[in-house]
Design a protein around this motif. Sequence first.
Motif, PDB file in Angstrom:
ATOM      1  N   ARG A  36      47.984  53.931  40.785  1.00 41.99           N
ATOM      2  CA  ARG A  36      47.465  53.072  40.404  1.00 41.99           C
ATOM      3  C   ARG A  36      47.944  53.126  38.830  1.00 41.99           C
ATOM      4  NH1 ARG A  36      42.080  50.942  39.225  1.00 41.99           N
ATOM      5  NH2 ARG A  36      40.867  51.691  37.219  1.00 41.99           N
ATOM      6  N   ASP A  72      38.865  55.003  47.343  1.00 39.45           N
ATOM      7  CA  ASP A  72      39.956  54.002  47.840  1.00 39.45           C
ATOM      8  C   ASP A  72      41.261  55.333  48.596  1.00 39.45           C
ATOM      9  OD1 ASP A  72      40.960  51.530  48.367  1.00 39.45           O
ATOM     10  OD2 ASP A  72      42.420  51.589  46.738  1.00 39.45           O
ATOM     11  N   VAL A  87      37.737  55.383  41.428  1.00 40.96           N
ATOM     12  CA  VAL A  87      38.184  54.354  42.651  1.00 40.96           C
ATOM     13  C   VAL A  87      39.214  54.911  42.998  1.00 40.96           C
ATOM     14  CG1 VAL A  87      39.122  52.124  42.088  1.00 40.96           C
ATOM     15  CG2 VAL A  87      37.886  52.412  40.587  1.00 40.96           C
ATOM     16  N   TYR A  91      41.488  43.050  46.757  1.00 33.93           N
ATOM     17  CA  TYR A  91      41.600  43.783  47.547  1.00 33.93           C
ATOM     18  C   TYR A  91      41.487  43.881  49.161  1.00 33.93           C
ATOM     19  CZ  TYR A  91      41.752  47.136  43.348  1.00 33.93           C
ATOM     20  OH  TYR A  91      42.011  47.783  41.752  1.00 33.93           O
ATOM     21  N   TRP A 139      45.896  47.021  41.781  1.00 32.29           N
ATOM     22  CA  TRP A 139      45.668  47.256  40.867  1.00 32.29           C
ATOM     23  C   TRP A 139      46.475  46.965  39.250  1.00 32.29           C
ATOM     24  CZ3 TRP A 139      45.931  52.548  43.176  1.00 32.29           C
ATOM     25  CH2 TRP A 139      44.644  53.284  43.741  1.00 32.29           C
ATOM     26  N   LEU A 173      31.214  57.793  38.021  1.00 33.60           N
ATOM     27  CA  LEU A 173      31.209  55.464  38.147  1.00 33.60           C
ATOM     28  C   LEU A 173      30.046  56.134  36.983  1.00 33.60           C
ATOM     29  CD1 LEU A 173      32.481  53.133  38.933  1.00 33.60           C
ATOM     30  CD2 LEU A 173      30.936  53.213  41.275  1.00 33.60           C
TER      31      LEU A 173
END
Length: 338
Positions: A298, A285, A281, A114, A202, A257
């Motif tokens: 993703r 992101d 996520v 990342y 990912w 989360l």
Amino acid sequence: MTIAKGAALYVKLLAVLVVGLLPPLLIGFAGWPGALGVGHFAVMGAATAAIAGGLRLGVGVTVSIAVAGAIGMVVRDQPLLVALLMTVLGGLYGWWAAAGWGSGAMMVPALVPYLVQEPPPLFSSDPATVDAPYLAAFTAVFLVSGIWGAFVVSRIASGPKEHKPATAKLRATIAYGLALGATGGITAAIALNLSPTLHWAWITLTIFLLANPTGSPDRRKVADRLIGSVVGFLVAVLLFALPVGSSALSVAALLMLTTALTLKVAGTPYWAYVALLTPAVVLLDADGTDGSWLAEQRLGFTLLGAVLAVGVSVAAHVVYRRWLTNHGEQPAVATSEQ
């Protein structure tokens, strides 16, 4: 787990996340607005490692990600060097996995891509310029955030402080880790050559999440991750369709989360954890980009990563068993500690 215990766990985990992010928040208020983004990576890796192996592992993983991330950002324009770096990190992961700490050490090769894919902004909200001042500041913020996060988590949900007995032959787990790292590295090199703007990290994340250096691939976990990714993709698309601002989406990401971590600790099916982690996520992101497109990436990259992870796992398992048979040895007792 009762509703009352689940609620108490949720509040505790939310508090841990908020307290763990205090250093980058304070640094951000002091004049480096991108510190929180760097802190997210640091605390995520440190917290996962601290839960798996205590403060020492949390600090070790934090330092490893900081150093490897800085190296990766320097060589990100040279895909072959990125592939070599990922291979080395895979071997390091295999070394840790032999001691039973794979679930924490996995964050090193999973998170470094990342940072390579898109060095996080730090001094401003503009794209980062990877030079000496940036690398020094990034390393400092990452280490402070990660070590603090590991300390906070270790006080609440600490794992074992000592090395566990080896659960598989060190030689085999390192070889397996190198194979995973090489697979992730080749994937990264191809993506960086073809389209550096794609969120290819990912793929590597999924490869290391689903792999198990000490045993056969967990087919149930692979299926659960795919189901959870599809559900999470639909949730993310729905959230981005709502007429709400970025601040509300950031809050929603934090709450999802926390819920995902609560479900994981409570032992609920893995797909439910992934179904909430995925939109969280994606929201974190997105950062002003097309969130629906990120969700689609993703989903697609998770499917590709799962195929690669299972392929490497099956091949490595067959080779390992054949090597043991040819040398008259019996395999060590395998685990699925991840």
